[in-house]
Every structure is written in structure tokens, then in C-alpha cells.
Write a protein that holds these residues in place. Structure first.
Motif, PDB file in Angstrom:
ATOM      1  N   ASN A  28      -6.440  -1.361  -5.519  1.00 25.87           N
ATOM      2  CA  ASN A  28      -5.560  -0.733  -6.507  1.00 25.87           C
ATOM      3  C   ASN A  28      -4.122  -1.093  -6.133  1.00 25.87           C
ATOM      4  O   ASN A  28      -3.889  -1.978  -5.305  1.00 25.87           O
ATOM      5  CB  ASN A  28      -5.772   0.783  -6.536  1.00 25.87           C
ATOM      6  N   HIS A  29      -3.143  -0.403  -6.675  1.00 26.89           N
ATOM      7  CA  HIS A  29      -1.747  -0.770  -6.438  1.00 26.89           C
ATOM      8  C   HIS A  29      -1.262  -0.402  -5.041  1.00 26.89           C
ATOM      9  O   HIS A  29      -0.355  -1.034  -4.513  1.00 26.89           O
ATOM     10  CB  HIS A  29      -0.834  -0.161  -7.504  1.00 26.89           C
ATOM     11  N   ASP A  30      -1.847   0.638  -4.497  1.00 27.25           N
ATOM     12  CA  ASP A  30      -1.446   0.995  -3.129  1.00 27.25           C
ATOM     13  C   ASP A  30      -2.291   0.188  -2.160  1.00 27.25           C
ATOM     14  O   ASP A  30      -3.471   0.478  -1.955  1.00 27.25           O
ATOM     15  CB  ASP A  30      -1.668   2.500  -2.890  1.00 27.25           C
ATOM     16  N   VAL A  31      -1.692  -0.837  -1.597  1.00 25.64           N
ATOM     17  CA  VAL A  31      -2.463  -1.771  -0.773  1.00 25.64           C
ATOM     18  C   VAL A  31      -2.149  -1.516   0.692  1.00 25.64           C
ATOM     19  O   VAL A  31      -0.998  -1.340   1.085  1.00 25.64           O
ATOM     20  CB  VAL A  31      -2.118  -3.233  -1.148  1.00 25.64           C
ATOM     21  N   LYS A  32      -3.178  -1.466   1.488  1.00 19.02           N
ATOM     22  CA  LYS A  32      -3.023  -1.345   2.939  1.00 19.02           C
ATOM     23  C   LYS A  32      -3.961  -2.365   3.576  1.00 19.02           C
ATOM     24  O   LYS A  32      -5.163  -2.345   3.329  1.00 19.02           O
ATOM     25  CB  LYS A  32      -3.378   0.089   3.374  1.00 19.02           C
ATOM     26  N   LYS A  87       3.262  -0.636   9.512  1.00 24.23           N
ATOM     27  CA  LYS A  87       3.064   0.637  10.224  1.00 24.23           C
ATOM     28  C   LYS A  87       1.685   0.596  10.871  1.00 24.23           C
ATOM     29  O   LYS A  87       0.701   0.271  10.197  1.00 24.23           O
ATOM     30  CB  LYS A  87       3.144   1.798   9.216  1.00 24.23           C
ATOM     31  N   ASP A  88       1.610   0.888  12.155  1.00 21.75           N
ATOM     32  CA  ASP A  88       0.329   0.956  12.860  1.00 21.75           C
ATOM     33  C   ASP A  88      -0.505  -0.309  12.652  1.00 21.75           C
ATOM     34  O   ASP A  88      -1.704  -0.231  12.314  1.00 21.75           O
ATOM     35  CB  ASP A  88      -0.483   2.180  12.379  1.00 21.75           C
ATOM     36  N   GLU A  89       0.101  -1.438  12.845  1.00 21.88           N
ATOM     37  CA  GLU A  89      -0.608  -2.719  12.689  1.00 21.88           C
ATOM     38  C   GLU A  89      -1.257  -2.885  11.316  1.00 21.88           C
ATOM     39  O   GLU A  89      -2.282  -3.553  11.173  1.00 21.88           O
ATOM     40  CB  GLU A  89      -1.635  -2.912  13.816  1.00 21.88           C
ATOM     41  N   LYS A  90      -0.648  -2.246  10.341  1.00 21.99           N
ATOM     42  CA  LYS A  90      -1.086  -2.443   8.962  1.00 21.99           C
ATOM     43  C   LYS A  90       0.134  -2.778   8.111  1.00 21.99           C
ATOM     44  O   LYS A  90       1.256  -2.377   8.453  1.00 21.99           O
ATOM     45  CB  LYS A  90      -1.749  -1.171   8.411  1.00 21.99           C
ATOM     46  N   ILE A  91      -0.072  -3.558   7.043  1.00 17.25           N
ATOM     47  CA  ILE A  91       1.012  -3.732   6.082  1.00 17.25           C
ATOM     48  C   ILE A  91       0.657  -2.952   4.820  1.00 17.25           C
ATOM     49  O   ILE A  91      -0.498  -2.904   4.394  1.00 17.25           O
ATOM     50  CB  ILE A  91       1.318  -5.207   5.741  1.00 17.25           C
ATOM     51  N   ILE A  92       1.676  -2.325   4.298  1.00 21.16           N
ATOM     52  CA  ILE A  92       1.500  -1.439   3.150  1.00 21.16           C
ATOM     53  C   ILE A  92       2.435  -1.915   2.044  1.00 21.16           C
ATOM     54  O   ILE A  92       3.620  -2.199   2.309  1.00 21.16           O
ATOM     55  CB  ILE A  92       1.869   0.017   3.536  1.00 21.16           C
ATOM     56  N   PHE A  93       1.911  -2.082   0.861  1.00 14.18           N
ATOM     57  CA  PHE A  93       2.801  -2.423  -0.256  1.00 14.18           C
ATOM     58  C   PHE A  93       2.237  -1.903  -1.563  1.00 14.18           C
ATOM     59  O   PHE A  93       1.049  -1.609  -1.679  1.00 14.18           O
ATOM     60  CB  PHE A  93       3.094  -3.925  -0.331  1.00 14.18           C
ATOM     61  N   ASN A  94       3.129  -1.808  -2.523  1.00  7.01           N
ATOM     62  CA  ASN A  94       2.742  -1.291  -3.826  1.00  7.01           C
ATOM     63  C   ASN A  94       3.383  -2.213  -4.869  1.00  7.01           C
ATOM     64  O   ASN A  94       4.404  -1.908  -5.460  1.00  7.01           O
ATOM     65  CB  ASN A  94       3.239   0.152  -3.963  1.00  7.01           C
ATOM     66  N   VAL A  95       2.788  -3.378  -4.997  1.00 11.54           N
ATOM     67  CA  VAL A  95       3.347  -4.403  -5.887  1.00 11.54           C
ATOM     68  C   VAL A  95       2.194  -4.983  -6.688  1.00 11.54           C
ATOM     69  O   VAL A  95       1.119  -5.236  -6.128  1.00 11.54           O
ATOM     70  CB  VAL A  95       4.007  -5.549  -5.078  1.00 11.54           C
ATOM     71  N   PHE A 126      -3.061 -13.064   2.137  1.00  6.28           N
ATOM     72  CA  PHE A 126      -4.307 -12.281   2.128  1.00  6.28           C
ATOM     73  C   PHE A 126      -5.182 -12.780   0.975  1.00  6.28           C
ATOM     74  O   PHE A 126      -4.742 -13.613   0.170  1.00  6.28           O
ATOM     75  CB  PHE A 126      -3.996 -10.777   1.986  1.00  6.28           C
ATOM     76  N   ALA A 127      -6.398 -12.263   0.923  1.00  2.22           N
ATOM     77  CA  ALA A 127      -7.286 -12.588  -0.206  1.00  2.22           C
ATOM     78  C   ALA A 127      -6.981 -11.609  -1.336  1.00  2.22           C
ATOM     79  O   ALA A 127      -6.946 -10.393  -1.098  1.00  2.22           O
ATOM     80  CB  ALA A 127      -8.744 -12.469   0.219  1.00  2.22           C
ATOM     81  N   HIS A 128      -6.787 -12.122  -2.516  1.00  2.00           N
ATOM     82  CA  HIS A 128      -6.441 -11.256  -3.644  1.00  2.00           C
ATOM     83  C   HIS A 128      -7.532 -10.207  -3.882  1.00  2.00           C
ATOM     84  O   HIS A 128      -7.256  -9.082  -4.298  1.00  2.00           O
ATOM     85  CB  HIS A 128      -6.211 -12.108  -4.896  1.00  2.00           C
ATOM     86  N   SER A 129      -8.760 -10.600  -3.542  1.00  2.00           N
ATOM     87  CA  SER A 129      -9.877  -9.663  -3.758  1.00  2.00           C
ATOM     88  C   SER A 129      -9.814  -8.462  -2.808  1.00  2.00           C
ATOM     89  O   SER A 129     -10.547  -7.498  -2.983  1.00  2.00           O
ATOM     90  CB  SER A 129     -11.210 -10.402  -3.589  1.00  2.00           C
ATOM     91  N   SER A 130      -8.910  -8.521  -1.811  1.00  2.00           N
ATOM     92  CA  SER A 130      -8.733  -7.352  -0.921  1.00  2.00           C
ATOM     93  C   SER A 130      -8.011  -6.208  -1.612  1.00  2.00           C
ATOM     94  O   SER A 130      -8.006  -5.076  -1.120  1.00  2.00           O
ATOM     95  CB  SER A 130      -7.903  -7.730   0.321  1.00  2.00           C
ATOM     96  N   MET A 131      -7.351  -6.482  -2.722  1.00  2.00           N
ATOM     97  CA  MET A 131      -6.570  -5.447  -3.407  1.00  2.00           C
ATOM     98  C   MET A 131      -7.501  -4.616  -4.290  1.00  2.00           C
ATOM     99  O   MET A 131      -8.092  -5.133  -5.219  1.00  2.00           O
ATOM    100  CB  MET A 131      -5.480  -6.092  -4.279  1.00  2.00           C
TER     101      MET A 131
END
Lengths: 415, 415
Positions: A81-85, A133-141, A74-79
Motif C-alpha cells: 500500500n502507500h505506507d511502505v516499510k 529507522k531501525d534498519e528499515k526505510i519508510i516512505f509514503n510515495v 527495491f522490487a515494485h511488488s514489495s509495495m
């Protein structure tokens, strides 16, 4: 005069001037030049050849930015905050794929180790760190820009020097040359080294008539040392202790060889025809080298071809080949003057030594310490099979005590 | 979870059991057997072959008692006191001469280095220690019986063991074998090692269509490592990430090779077809080995032929080949389980390390200390050319400080 007293005498007899190993080596280093013949060969076949010129990368390694792991790009600029979806693209990029699309900001794409980063991707998150989940990826890293990716050319950039002239090519260098786009390279032609044994006592096969004769062990030993070093040995056979026979052999050999190793007849005795011949006709460096084993060593030029007149004794011939032959051949071959690797390790032996000469002891390492062979007799060929290296004692050393650090040169770094 | 925190996690993820390098090696050492094919070859051509059986001397070395110097031979019992005067025989014995006469008590005969001691002679005095006058030689030297002579068989006696089965023949061993009368010997056939690269991303030549593809550096590197070790590499080419294609290649190779090295596809990812195939059809030891680099390493048997599934990454493939491939090949080849030589030297670097895994750092020695490459990235092929060895850090090591002794394994002792 007792034997003990003789042993204690200074080694320099009246009227003889001795040359130290270092002086002799330095003279040779300055007076010899590489042989400049080359050929062009396939990189895959270049093991142990020596590069004739510097090599510059035709291609960056890696050739494109890619992912170091299996994950989601992904593009880092998409993040924010820490909860990324992020929206998950349907595609998947594997190593070798040419993905033409662009990953939009706010989206991620599945990408496998080694695959090129597509447009829109600069960062990768490990697949085990995300939830889908629901065609999304979720992470907190907490992820840095560029994490888990490799930059184009981060190893070598196109146009940069990869390996320099004079490099002896190892298997791993072949990997590097290929990865940077080389398929053929210019290498020095391997040195052609003539090997001649001399001596009336020598035989090639045992028969009942020859019980007192010596099987010629030096020539096959030297042929194989030279082969191990990656050079081309040329078998010049044997010569009797006969001036004309040796002369004829040297004349022929000097036309075809880059350097000639002889063994036998190198001392100053009545039957030492090689030394006498090299002295009269061969520009002999008239050296008596202060070393043991290997004192009778004649170094000369015959029709401008270097000749190393080794002692007939196999142990002395072996040591002189390592100490003198290896650096000389290195220089002539284009690889450069080669000094054996060495390590300082504790001695597991004691020894009294004459000051003023350098000594090489057949040694092996046991429990991190250097042991030496039980006999210094230079007829003990078995000591060379027993040893796994040499210990070098300097001219100024008079005594080695248990535990003293000594200079150990493993055969592994010599052959 | 920050990157730093991830880095500090214990390396053992939930649900996965890790195998240490030593456990894996020990298992392999106990489960593999040498391939017992042999051939008979000329000793002179036996460099780097491995002896198939113990060798016993057919001839003593030296074959006869002889003189170690140029001098005069006599019976020690002729010496009454220190002032010795002996009748000089007219003859002279050179190396290789078969002298039939007997030297009477009270007489001496001129004898040159390497010449057989004639009947009546057991001791030699150096020629520079005597005066010749009126056909007599006069000297005043305390000489022991046997001085300046070499006994028959003082190196090796006929019938004694010269070299043992499993010895890899060096140039100096060839000298020893020849000197003890061997001309042909039984050696193990060199191991036939198949080398296969896998991956859709691999190309053999650069073209404009393939800018994002990877030149296959592993196969030529592995072919040449194996060649350097004296084995016979067999080029199995490349395979795509395709189960059937890899299966067909392994089926053919397992009929002709003693062992197969693959690279790529050894991990647990979706495209890791080699690991998946070896798991389903190849008795894979289902190991995750706690080492860096080289975690994805698959070791299996395919139709009873061992398969080493190396990582696709050249640096990891190189390290795994050294650490696993070398001892395994040593064992199969008849040479025996081979552990790399190592030295303890001070670190010229500092490093924090995860406890619980073994790490191999690309290193080189400068001023007696181990330096490491500036990047641990396993895509850095250039680091393998830069290095002259590896530093091995044990599982329990958490930190290396400047000057700490580390285990350094020079490439010189590996190749």
C-alpha cells in the motif's frame, strides 16, 4: 538610353539563353556521383568526416538497466500500500560496481546514480523521500514500477542502426558512436579540392612596382572555405592569362584533385582564358546563369574532373562557392546534396529588383530583421565580413518592401 | 504524495537557494578576464583564430581606380551631347597592365575589367553599347561621370580600420585582410582546454568483465566540441571517484590549461567527489542552477584556473557546455562573451513545464516549425544526433501550445 532605362531592360540579351540557378543546380545534382574512396579511423578522431556506411550498435545504450538518481532500489511488488516499510540491506551499489547478490522481496538497497540495478530491483525511490529507522526505510510515495530507472537499451538497442551512411560526424555523434561500442569506423576520404587563381593582375605581395596590381585574395579565401567544410584544399597557385599555362595546371590538378575551383577568367571577355579553354577542351556546360552576383560562372569537366570556374571578383566568387560549390562538394564527398538552412524573416530594407534573375544580398540580422549592406558593389569585400548571412531573392521578385518576409541563409548554417 | 503531485511541486526545495541561468552567466561574465597570450601568424593560416588587435588597412581596396566592365574609357568632359564620337586609341589596357600614356580629351581607349584607369580617363562605356567605325567609337548613351568604374579605396581606404580586436577570423575576413595588404597578424593563442572524465563506472573499451560499465563518451565529445570551436583540447584522461586522484589531476592541469572541463561527480551525492573537492579546495561558486537538463553544474577556480564541473550525463554535459562553456570560453579566448544565435519559430509540440527553471529541449526544424525529441530522458544520447538545435524555454513559461513562438538555437550557430 539613360542609365535608368538600361537598368530596367530585361536581363536576357538577344541571342543568349539564360539558365536559372535551380536548373543549373538540378542538372549538376543529377550528373555528378560521389567519389568512393574511404579509410578507417578512430571514432574520437572522426569529427567532420562523413560515414561511409550505416553504423549498427555493437552495444546497447545504456548497457544495463540502472538508476537515474541516488536512492533505494527495491522490487515494485514489495509495495502493498502507500505506507511502505522495507528492510534495508547493508550494502551500497555505486556506478560501475558489479553487485552479485539478490535483493529479496520486502528489502531495499542503497543505490547511486548510474549504478546497475541488482537482481530483485526494478524500481528506485529518491533518497530524500525516505526515512531510515531501525534498519528499515519508510516512505509514503506513489511510485510506478520502473520509476527513476533507465531500461537497458532505452536509448539504442544493440544491433539497431545508430547513424546512416553520409552523416557528417559531429561531436555529439562521436559520443553516440562510442556509447554504442564503436571504436573504429569507415569514413569517406575528405574531398581533395584544387584551388587555382588566374589573372595577370594578381600578385602575392605588395611592392612599389605593383601599385596597380591586385593581391590574390580569392585563393586563400577559397582554401579556407574548403578547410572549414572539412575538405582538403590543394593549393594550385596562380596562373597568368595564358592558355598553355592554365592547361598545364588543369592537367596536373585533374590527376590529383577530386574537383577544381578556379577563379578569374570565367566570363566571355577577351582575357577570359579559363572559360575559353573549358569551352574548347573541357566539356563546358555553356551556361549563363541568371544570378547576381556571379553571372560569369563556368562549370565543366577537365579529364573527367569537375571544374568550377568562379568569377574573379571575390564577392561573386564567395557567393557562387556557397550556392554551387557547397552542394556539389557535398554530393562528391558522400554527404549528399547540401542545401543551406534558411529562415523567413522580415526585411529591414526596400529594394527594386529585375524580374528573371536570382539575387543574393549580403545581409545581417538585427532585432530579428534582415539588413543589407549599403552597397551592392561586388568589389566590396568588406561586405562579406560585415554580413552574417545572405538574403536570397527569387527570380519572380520585383520589389521588396519593408517588413516583407525574405529568405535569409545564415553563414552559421553554411560554414 | 503522487508522482504527479511531486512533479507539480515548486522546484525550490526548502533550505536550498537556486541560481537562475542568467544570474550565473552574468556573474561569470563579470568575474572572468581574457587570457592575454598571443602569436603572430600568416593571414592565410589564420582561419578561426581571434584577432589580438585592431587591423588598419596598409593598402586601399581597390588599390587604384579601375573599370568594372569590358569597355572603352574616356574623359566624361569629352561628351558634348548624347551623340558621342571619340577617337579610338590603338592601345588596349588589361587588368594588371601599367599603362603609362595619357588618353587625350576627345579620345577613348579599350579597357578590360579590372584594369587601372589611365590618365585622362574617368568614365567607361560598355563595349556592347558602342559602334566602331573609321577608328572612332560612336555611342548614344546617357552616362554619368565615373560610370562603370570603381574608385580607389571604395571598399576600404588605406589607414582605415578593417577588422577589430576580438574578431574570430572567417574565410572571407582572410580575403579582406589580404586585399588590404596584411600578410602577418597578431592573434590570441587558442585557449588550452583540459578535459577530464571522472567516475569508477567509466571504461575506454568493452570487455566481457565490464558489461555493466559505461564507455566514456563525454571526453571525446567535449574534446571535439572544443576543437570545433577552434580551441586546443588537452586530454586529461579519466579519474576514479577518488579525491586524491582528482586533486592530483587538477593540480597538474591547472598549470598547463587555461580552463578545465570535468564531467561526472558534479552533484551533491556521496560519490560526487569533484563537487566536494571544488567546494573544499577550489572556491566553488556554490550554485544550484535552475535549469534542465544540467542541474548539477559546479563552477569553480582551481589554483586560479576556471573549472567547469559538468554533469556526467552526456546530454546534460552537452547542454551545459553550450550554455555555460561557450560564453566562458569566448570571454577567456579574447573573442568576447558569446551568446548563441536564436530565432523565434512556432512550436510543433505541446508541453507543460515547471515555472521557475529554464529548460533546454532537443529540437529540430521541420517545415519552419520546432519539433522536439520524443523523450526528455537525459540518457538519450541519440537525441543529440537527431536534433539540429535546442529550444530554450524561459523560467516563467508554464505551458507551450502548438504554434506558440519559441526560442530556437540552431547548432549551426553554436558550432
Amino acid at each position: 538610353m539613360t542609365s535608368q532605362r538600361r537598368e530596367n531592360l530585361n536581363i536576357v540579351p538577344n541571342g543568349t539563353s539564360w539558365t536559372s540557378v535551380d536548373e543549373a543546380l538540378e542538372h549538376l545534382r543529377l550528373s555528378l556521383k560521389p567519389i568512393l574512396d574511404f579509410k578507417i579511423i578512430n571514432v574520437s578522431d572522426s569529427l567532420d568526416y562523413i560515414l561511409y556506411e550505416d553504423i549498427f550498435a555493437k552495444r546497447s545504450n545504456p548497457p544495463v538497466a540502472n538508476t537515474a538518481v541516488d536512492g533505494f532500489g527495491f522490487a515494485h511488488s514489495s509495495m502493498k500500500n502507500h505506507d511502505v516499510k522495507l528492510n534495508l540491506c547493508l550494502d551500497r551499489i555505486a556506478a560501475g560496481d558489479s553487485y552479485q547478490g539478490t535483493v529479496p522481496k520486502g528489502s531495499a538497497i542503497k543505490i547511486l546514480t548510474g549504478a546497475e540495478l541488482p537482481k530483485g530491483v526494478d524500481t528506485v525511490v529518491l533518497q530524500e523521500e525516505v526515512t531510515i529507522k531501525d534498519e528499515k526505510i519508510i516512505f509514503n510515495v506513489d511510485i510506478k514500477r520502473g520509476e527513476n530507472t533507465r531500461k537497458v537499451g532505452e536509448d539504442i538497442e544493440k544491433g539497431k542502426c545508430v547513424l546512416i551512411e553520409g552523416t557528417r560526424i559531429q561531436a555529439q555523434d562521436i559520443a553516440l558512436l562510442i556509447a554504442t561500442g564503436m571504436d573504429h569506423i569507415k569514413v569517406y576520404l575528405p574531398l581533395k579540392i584544387g584551388i587555382l587563381s588566374t589573372g595577370n593582375e594578381l600578385i602575392q605581395k605588395v611592392s612599389n612596382q605593383d601599385l596597380n596590381k591586385t593581391l590574390d585574395a580569392n585563393r586563400p579565401m577559397l582554401m579556407n572555405i574548403v578547410k572549414k567544410w572539412g575538405y582538403s584544399p590543394i593549393d594550385l597557385g596562380n596562373a597568368h592569362d595564358d592558355k598553355e599555362e592554365i592547361k598545364t595546371k588543369l592537367n596536373i590538378a585533374s590527376n590529383t584533385c577530386d574537383i577544381i575551383f578556379t577563379s578569374g577568367g570565367a566570363s566571355t571577355g577577351e582575357e577570359d582564358y579559363v572559360a575559353r579553354l573549358l569551352k574548347s577542351d573541357g566539356n563546358l556546360y555553356n551556361w549563363r546563369i541568371a544570378m547576381k552576383p556571379g553571372r560569369p560562372l563556368a562549370i565543366a569537366k577537365w579529364n573527367n574532373t569537375p571544374v568550377i570556374g568562379l568569377p574573379g571578383n571575390p564577392v561573386a566568387a564567395f557567393v557562387c562557392t556557397i550556392i554551387f560549390g557547397k552542394p556539389i562538394c557535398g554530393l562528391l564527398s558522400g554527404e549528399g546534396w547540401l542545401e543551406p538552412n534558411s529562415f523567413k524573416i522580415p526585411a529591414a530594407f526596400t529594394k527594386n529588383k529585375k524580374i528573371g534573375r536570382r539575387e543574393y544580398l549580403r545581409a545581417r540580422v538585427k532585432n530579428g530583421k534582415a539588413e543589407i549592406f549599403h552597397s551592392e558593389g561586388s568589389g566590396r569585400i568588406s561586405s562579406l565580413s560585415w554580413a552574417d548571412g545572405l538574403v536570397e531573392l527569387q527570380e519572380e521578385t520585383a520589389k521588396v518592401n519593408l517588413g516583407d518576409l525574405v529568405k535569409y541563409m545564415p553563414f552559421g548554417g553554411i560554414f
